[in-house]
Structure formats: C-alpha cells, structure tokens
Design an enzyme around this catalytic site. Structure first.
Site, PDB file in Angstrom:
ATOM      1  N   GLY A  73      20.227 -11.531   8.149  1.00 49.19           N
ATOM      2  CA  GLY A  73      19.034 -10.855   7.629  1.00 49.19           C
ATOM      3  C   GLY A  73      19.150 -10.702   6.123  1.00 49.19           C
ATOM      4  N   CYS A  74      18.017 -10.445   5.476  1.00 44.90           N
ATOM      5  CA  CYS A  74      18.049 -10.369   4.015  1.00 44.90           C
ATOM      6  C   CYS A  74      18.867  -9.167   3.537  1.00 44.90           C
ATOM      7  CB  CYS A  74      16.629 -10.336   3.458  1.00 44.90           C
ATOM      8  SG  CYS A  74      15.552  -9.133   4.232  1.00 44.90           S
TER       9      CYS A  74
END
Ligand SMILES: NC(=O)C1=CN([C@@H]2O[C@H](COP(=O)(O)OP(=O)(O)OC[C@H]3O[C@@H](n4cnc5c(N)ncnc54)[C@H](OP(=O)(O)O)[C@@H]3O)[C@@H](O)[C@H]2O)C=CC1
Ligand SMILES: CC(=O)N[C@@H](CCC(=O)OP(=O)(O)O)C(=O)O
Length: 313
Positions: free
Chosen positions: A114-115
C-alpha cells in the site's frame, strides 16, 4: 520475446498510470478490455488466463474475483495493486528493497505494498530488523496524501465542487493498512495511524515521530540515519537524505509530476532525545503504479528500473 500483460482495471487511476509507464516498451504487449467488456467476467477470464502477467488495479473484492477467475494451469503470474492479498498466505509482498528482488522475480503471486505502508515500512522495517528500534514499541504514524490516493471517487470529489484543503480520516482507527504495517515490520502492536488528504493530486508524506529518550534500546538519530543509509546503499529507487543537507521544510506541490522513487529523512533534535522519521513518495509512483512496473520488470527478468520516473542522479 515480448511479455503479454493484461491490466484488469485499466480505466482506473492506477491502471492508467501503469499503462503510461509501459507505453513504448517493446518488451511488452499490452492487453486491455474496452468499455463494453472491462467488467464482463467472461472477457476478463479469457484475458486473465491468456496473459503472461496480469496486473490487478481493482477494488479488493474485484481483485479477489480476478484471482479466482485464473486457472492455476494457465501459468499467468499476478501483480495485485489492491490491499486484498498483502498479508495473505502464498503471496509475495512486492517490496524488493525489503525482501530482495530475487524473491519477487521468482514469485507467481505478488501483492504490491500500500502507499502509506511503503513509507512506513521503508523507514521502520530496516531499523527494527537492525535492533535500533524495538518491535514491541507502540509506534504512531501520521501521513498526508494527494487525493488521487482515493482513486476515481476521491478525485471526483476534489475536482468537482469545493475541495477541502485538508481531510483527516481513518478516525474509527481501523484503517485497512494497519495489518500490513504491523506484519511486515514484525511489530507487536499495530501503529496508531492518522491519515489525511490534502488538495494536491499526487504525493505523500509519511511520518513516524519518536520520543527516543523514552524508548529503551533505541539508537540515536544519527545511528538510525546511518543504518538506513547502509541498508539502501546502491538503491536506484530509495534515497536516504544526508544529515549535512537536511531541508528546513518538506513541500507537496499541487501540480507535481509523477515520480517512482522513495525519499527518506531522519530529523533529530540537538539533545538527541527526539527524532522524526519521514518518507516522501508519489502515492501513484512507488506507492502503486511505479512499484507495479518495478515488480513487473523483476518478474520478466528486465532491468529493475526500466520505464520508471526516477530523478536523475
Ligand atoms: N490510487 C492510489 O494511489 C493507490 C491505489 N491502490 C489500489 O489500487 C487499486 C485500484 O485503485 P485506483 O486505481 O486508485 O482506483 P480507481 O477507482 O481509480 O480505479 C478502479 C478501477 O477498477 C474498475 N472496476 C471496479 N470493479 C470492477 C470489476 N468488477 N471488474 C473490472 N473493473 C472493475 C473501476 O471501474 P469504473 O471506472 O467503472 O469505476 C475503475 O476503473 C485499489 O485496490 C486501490 O486501493 C494502491 C496504492 C495506491
Ligand atoms: C487517500 C486515500 O484514500 N488513500 C487510500 C489508500 C490508497 C492505497 O494505498 O491503496 P490500497 O487501498 O491499495 O492500499 C486509503 O486510505 O484507503
């Protein structure tokens, strides 16, 4: 030899940015479905099974569905940009700098980080591993993201009507990235996470504040920096900012260009009692599409950074 790549979810924010990074690369043949077919299960099944690599740029539920549509005998390898498989058995966590590029290259099922976890883990995982910060400490992480981090729906909200300058969220304390952060840093506790969105299209700042004097066994800020520098030495994607040239402010620009690197900073107080570990990245770059292309390069035995937007050295 060209590799046949199917982007499932190619009309979305992440899918479009992957296609942009692959455009003009002769090593790949890109397959996408037109508007009438892109949500049709039969068309997707065929494209998924026919591809050498399928890149899933879908909401979690649709990503699980896509994986179920793939016949294991088809040999299709998968890179999933969603959060559906980030702690799932049988999936490789596609953060080559942390797990080693060869493990990504050998995998059949890769889950893109995920970012926010890319910033969090990029900072913390090497330091916990080096015993400079304890796995048992209850960490806190603050972050701001550009609004493209929320995909088409959040882009529409910010670009039509009156955009808020700041939007704090995750207030129910159950953000979907918590498990991923805890698992891949090997922590005893999930961090307290306060994410927010600002009125910029792309970019993010992820910060872990540390009261070093209260953390038994913690290294000093200089030691944390030195360990990160050694860990990422030679990386073309992750840079650790030197302490002799630290900026006095960190800025996200509303019209920033895409970039696929990850920048790490360690700020320490003069008396050595406090530190701020800070990561800056493009949520659509190393946080999503750039990471997918980096993993795709590794899977296909190509130069790891081909097609990436990296600042020139
Ligand atoms: N944006 C970011 O910065 C990041 C995103 N991700 C993850 O990547 C994934 C994609 O995100 P993002 O591109 O931002 O999201 P978007 O909402 O921009 O795009 C998702 C796309 O998937 C399509 N879609 C939805 N359901 C189906 C289905 N059943 N079959 C086929 N297509 C479908 C949507 O169609 P339609 O156009 O009709 O809505 C849309 O085009 C998500 O899991 C997200 O969490 C990960 C890291 C960062
Ligand atoms: C600003 C914003 O809304 N960001 C998204 C995370 C984007 C991301 O990393 O995507 P994954 O869902 O694949 O993990 C969120 O907080 O849910």
């Amino acid at each position: 030899m060209t590799h046949k790549i199917f982007i499932d979810g190619a009309a979305g924010t992440t899918g479009l940015e992957i296609a942009e990074r692959l455009a003009g690369r002769s090593e790949f043949t890109l397959v996408t479905l037109d508007d009438t077919q892109r949500k049709d299960a039969a068309a997707r099944r065929e494209a998924l099974n026919d591809a050498d690599v399928a890149i899933l740029c879908l909401p979690d539920e649709a990503a699980r569905e896509a994986v179920a549509l793939i016949d294991p005998a088809s040999g299709t390898r998968v890179i999933d940009a969603s959060s559906a498989h980030r702690t799932a058995d049988g999936w490789c966590y596609g953060f080559p700098e942390l797990i080693g590029g060869e493990r990504v290259a050998d995998a059949r099922r890769i889950s893109n980080p995920g970012c926010y976890p890319t910033g969090f883990l990029g900072l913390l995982a090497p330091l916990v591993k080096a015993d400079l910060l304890p796995a048992a400490w209850p960490y806190t992480v603050h972050a701001v993201s550009g609004y493209s981090g929320g995909g088409k729906a959040l882009i529409e909200r910010f670009e039509t009507g009156k955009a808020p300058a700041f939007r704090g969220y995750g207030l129910a304390m159950g953000h979907k990235h918590l498990g991923e952060m805890q698992t891949h840093a090997g922590l005893a506790h999930a961090p307290v996470f306060s994410p927010a969105v600002v009125d910029a299209f792309r970019g993010m700042v992820v910060e872990i504040p540390l009261q070093l004097s209260a953390i038994e066994g913690a290294g000093e800020a200089a030691a944390l920096l030195e360990a990160l520098e050694a860990f990422y030495d030679g990386s073309q994607v992750v840079s650790v900012h030197p302490d002799f040239d630290l900026p006095s402010e960190l800025l996200l620009q509303p019209d920033a260009n895409p970039r696929d690197d990850l920048q790490l900073f360690v700020f320490g107080s003069e008396d050595g009692t406090q530190a701020r570990l800070i990561a800056m990245l493009d949520n659509l770059g190393k946080g999503a599409s750039g990471a997918a292309v980096q993993n795709l390069n590794l899977l296909c035995g190509l130069p790891e950074t081909a097609g990436l937007h990296l600042p020139s050295a």
